[in-house]
Write a protein that holds these residues in place. Structure first.
Motif, PDB file in Angstrom:
ATOM      1  N   ALA A 252       0.948  -1.298   0.130  1.00 30.06           N
ATOM      2  CA  ALA A 252      -0.006   0.131  -0.125  1.00 30.06           C
ATOM      3  C   ALA A 252       0.913   1.325   0.033  1.00 30.06           C
ATOM      4  N   GLY A 253       0.579   2.452  -0.600  1.00 25.78           N
ATOM      5  CA  GLY A 253       1.218   3.595  -0.416  1.00 25.78           C
ATOM      6  C   GLY A 253       0.304   4.622  -1.064  1.00 25.78           C
ATOM      7  N   TYR A 254       0.935   5.584  -1.800  1.00 23.95           N
ATOM      8  CA  TYR A 254       0.519   6.813  -2.203  1.00 23.95           C
ATOM      9  C   TYR A 254       1.013   7.133  -3.583  1.00 23.95           C
ATOM     10  N   SER A 255       0.052   7.924  -4.368  1.00 24.05           N
ATOM     11  CA  SER A 255       0.475   7.961  -5.857  1.00 24.05           C
ATOM     12  C   SER A 255       0.428   9.535  -6.141  1.00 24.05           C
ATOM     13  N   TRP A 256       1.249  10.465  -6.721  1.00 22.81           N
ATOM     14  CA  TRP A 256       1.326  11.683  -7.100  1.00 22.81           C
ATOM     15  C   TRP A 256       1.276  11.841  -8.645  1.00 22.81           C
ATOM     16  N   ASN A 257       0.333  12.602  -9.181  1.00 26.56           N
ATOM     17  CA  ASN A 257       0.483  12.938 -10.572  1.00 26.56           C
ATOM     18  C   ASN A 257       0.366  11.808 -11.347  1.00 26.56           C
ATOM     19  N   GLN A 258      -0.143  10.761 -11.331  1.00 25.04           N
ATOM     20  CA  GLN A 258      -0.166   9.698 -12.169  1.00 25.04           C
ATOM     21  C   GLN A 258      -1.784   9.337 -12.459  1.00 25.04           C
ATOM     22  N   ARG A 259      -1.924   8.983 -13.536  1.00 27.12           N
ATOM     23  CA  ARG A 259      -3.188   8.320 -14.122  1.00 27.12           C
ATOM     24  C   ARG A 259      -3.402   6.654 -13.863  1.00 27.12           C
ATOM     25  N   ARG A 260      -4.057   6.866 -12.639  1.00 29.65           N
ATOM     26  CA  ARG A 260      -4.253   5.494 -12.038  1.00 29.65           C
ATOM     27  C   ARG A 260      -5.255   5.506 -10.919  1.00 29.65           C
ATOM     28  N   LYS A 261      -5.944   4.308 -10.612  1.00 28.14           N
ATOM     29  CA  LYS A 261      -7.023   4.089  -9.851  1.00 28.14           C
ATOM     30  C   LYS A 261      -6.337   3.954  -8.375  1.00 28.14           C
ATOM     31  N   ALA A 262      -7.184   3.589  -7.358  1.00 25.48           N
ATOM     32  CA  ALA A 262      -6.539   3.122  -6.073  1.00 25.48           C
ATOM     33  C   ALA A 262      -5.965   1.896  -6.229  1.00 25.48           C
ATOM     34  N   PHE A 263      -6.822   0.796  -7.065  1.00 22.13           N
ATOM     35  CA  PHE A 263      -6.217  -0.522  -7.534  1.00 22.13           C
ATOM     36  C   PHE A 263      -6.410  -0.459  -8.908  1.00 22.13           C
ATOM     37  N   ASP A 264      -5.168  -0.735  -9.632  1.00 21.29           N
ATOM     38  CA  ASP A 264      -5.114  -0.578 -10.956  1.00 21.29           C
ATOM     39  C   ASP A 264      -3.834  -1.333 -11.451  1.00 21.29           C
ATOM     40  N   PHE A 265      -4.375  -2.492 -12.175  1.00 17.62           N
ATOM     41  CA  PHE A 265      -3.391  -3.620 -12.595  1.00 17.62           C
ATOM     42  C   PHE A 265      -2.605  -3.045 -13.731  1.00 17.62           C
ATOM     43  N   GLY A 266      -2.967  -2.030 -14.675  1.00 15.71           N
ATOM     44  CA  GLY A 266      -2.367  -1.648 -15.512  1.00 15.71           C
ATOM     45  C   GLY A 266      -1.351  -0.539 -15.075  1.00 15.71           C
ATOM     46  N   GLY A 267      -2.036   0.226 -14.195  1.00 12.55           N
ATOM     47  CA  GLY A 267      -0.957   1.455 -13.623  1.00 12.55           C
ATOM     48  C   GLY A 267       0.011   0.831 -12.982  1.00 12.55           C
ATOM     49  N   GLN A 268      -0.204  -0.274 -12.206  1.00 13.61           N
ATOM     50  CA  GLN A 268       0.659  -0.876 -11.160  1.00 13.61           C
ATOM     51  C   GLN A 268       2.233  -1.528 -12.424  1.00 13.61           C
ATOM     52  N   TYR A 269       1.909  -1.679 -13.446  1.00 11.95           N
ATOM     53  CA  TYR A 269       2.903  -2.233 -14.375  1.00 11.95           C
ATOM     54  C   TYR A 269       3.169  -1.091 -15.387  1.00 11.95           C
ATOM     55  N   GLY A 270       2.869  -0.077 -15.348  1.00 17.68           N
ATOM     56  CA  GLY A 270       3.407   1.010 -16.142  1.00 17.68           C
ATOM     57  C   GLY A 270       2.420   1.192 -17.242  1.00 17.68           C
ATOM     58  N   GLY A 271       1.454   0.777 -17.545  1.00 17.49           N
ATOM     59  CA  GLY A 271       0.568   0.950 -18.694  1.00 17.49           C
ATOM     60  C   GLY A 271      -0.335   2.354 -18.458  1.00 17.49           C
ATOM     61  N   PRO A 272      -0.516   2.885 -19.680  1.00 20.19           N
ATOM     62  CA  PRO A 272      -1.746   3.930 -19.812  1.00 20.19           C
ATOM     63  C   PRO A 272      -3.136   3.471 -19.490  1.00 20.19           C
ATOM     64  N   HIS A 273      -3.442   3.118 -18.283  1.00 21.41           N
ATOM     65  CA  HIS A 273      -4.866   2.639 -17.984  1.00 21.41           C
ATOM     66  C   HIS A 273      -5.598   3.750 -17.417  1.00 21.41           C
ATOM     67  N   GLY A 274      -5.398   5.053 -17.000  1.00 22.05           N
ATOM     68  CA  GLY A 274      -6.033   5.865 -16.515  1.00 22.05           C
ATOM     69  C   GLY A 274      -6.549   7.115 -17.380  1.00 22.05           C
ATOM     70  N   THR A 275      -7.428   7.845 -17.392  1.00 26.75           N
ATOM     71  CA  THR A 275      -7.933   8.995 -18.078  1.00 26.75           C
ATOM     72  C   THR A 275      -7.621  10.374 -17.276  1.00 26.75           C
ATOM     73  N   ARG A 276      -7.588  10.154 -16.186  1.00 27.46           N
ATOM     74  CA  ARG A 276      -7.084  11.543 -15.407  1.00 27.46           C
ATOM     75  C   ARG A 276      -6.101  11.476 -14.193  1.00 27.46           C
ATOM     76  N   LEU A 277      -5.136  12.532 -14.311  1.00 23.35           N
ATOM     77  CA  LEU A 277      -4.091  12.796 -13.366  1.00 23.35           C
ATOM     78  C   LEU A 277      -4.572  13.014 -11.913  1.00 23.35           C
ATOM     79  N   GLY A 278      -3.890  12.712 -11.072  1.00 23.36           N
ATOM     80  CA  GLY A 278      -4.619  12.729  -9.698  1.00 23.36           C
ATOM     81  C   GLY A 278      -3.528  12.228  -8.495  1.00 23.36           C
TER      82      GLY A 278
END
Length: 232
Positions: free
Chosen positions: A188-214
């Motif tokens: 568990a941790g925290y994400s800054w300025n990345q396109r990903r959700k709280a649990f995001d398989f694609g974002g976890q492995y560096g894929g473009p899986h989100g639509t909004r930065l946050g």
């Protein structure tokens, strides 16, 4: 020869033979296997599946995941894993879907502990770890001017930090040089300025899986499943 003399001769001969027979020693304990101090490994399961699956999934993905470790004792070892990846997905005129190009570098450091110490690291281990992932995200965004909509390319840098624990089991080859480690973990941790959700398989492995930065709290399941490596 009289019987007393014959008996004395037999006893003397038996005693002489007994004195020349080496004493029977207790079985000495087998020496321990020599400790193999350094190890290197790959994480082929998930990264390899994403690389091969991207060919049919409309996304281009390439990753190089490597790990290295050093045993501090028969019960502990430190490790460092590096995973660099690049992934891209065409937007095809739809700015609202997850698309663009993401380059990432993940760094994870851990300390493994074996409840049953042994020089080759066989068996069950528990590994607390901390990690960070840096991303560079380049994608087209829609901007609205005074007269008409326009599209421009935007690049954003992001970072995430996590802490977690892995539980694994090392299977060592007959000669001790190769090993396979099935494992599972949670962090568990925290994400800054990345396109990903709280649990995001694609974002976890560096894929473009989100639509909004946050910025958001995140949690991840270790889906690497096993390590495949060598020890020296």
């Amino acid at each position: 020869m009289s019987r007393p003399l014959l008996l004395a001769a037999v006893l003397f001969t038996s005693a002489a033979r007994a004195s020349n027979t080496p004493p029977i020693e207790a079985d000495s304990p087998r020496p321990e296997d020599p400790r193999r101090t350094f190890s290197v490994w790959l994480l082929p399961m998930t990264y390899g599946s994403l690389t091969l699956g991207s060919v049919a999934g409309g996304m281009r993905y390439l990753a190089i995941p490597l790990g290295m470790g050093m045993r501090l004792s028969n019960s502990t070892a430190v490790s460092l894993e590096l995973a660099g990846s690049t992934s891209s997905r065409d937007c095809a005129g739809e700015m609202e879907k997850a698309c663009g190009t993401v380059k990432s570098l993940r760094v994870t450091a851990g300390l493994a502990w074996w409840p049953r110490p042994n020089p080759l690291g066989r068996g069950l281990y528990v590994q607390p770890n901390v990690g960070a992932m840096m991303t560079r995200d380049r994608r087209p965004v829609r901007t609205y001017g005074p007269s008409r909509a326009s599209i421009e390319m935007r690049t954003d840098d992001g970072v995430q930090a996590t802490a977690g624990v892995n539980v694994g089991y090392r299977l060592v080859s007959r000669h001790g040089a190769g090993f396979v480690e099935p494992m599972v973990g949670l962090s568990a941790g925290y994400s800054w300025n990345q396109r990903r959700k709280a649990f995001d398989f694609g974002g976890q492995y560096g894929g473009p899986h989100g639509t909004r930065l946050g910025d958001r709290a995140i949690w991840e399941v270790n889906l690497d499943f096993f390590r495949l490596g060598l020890t020296f």
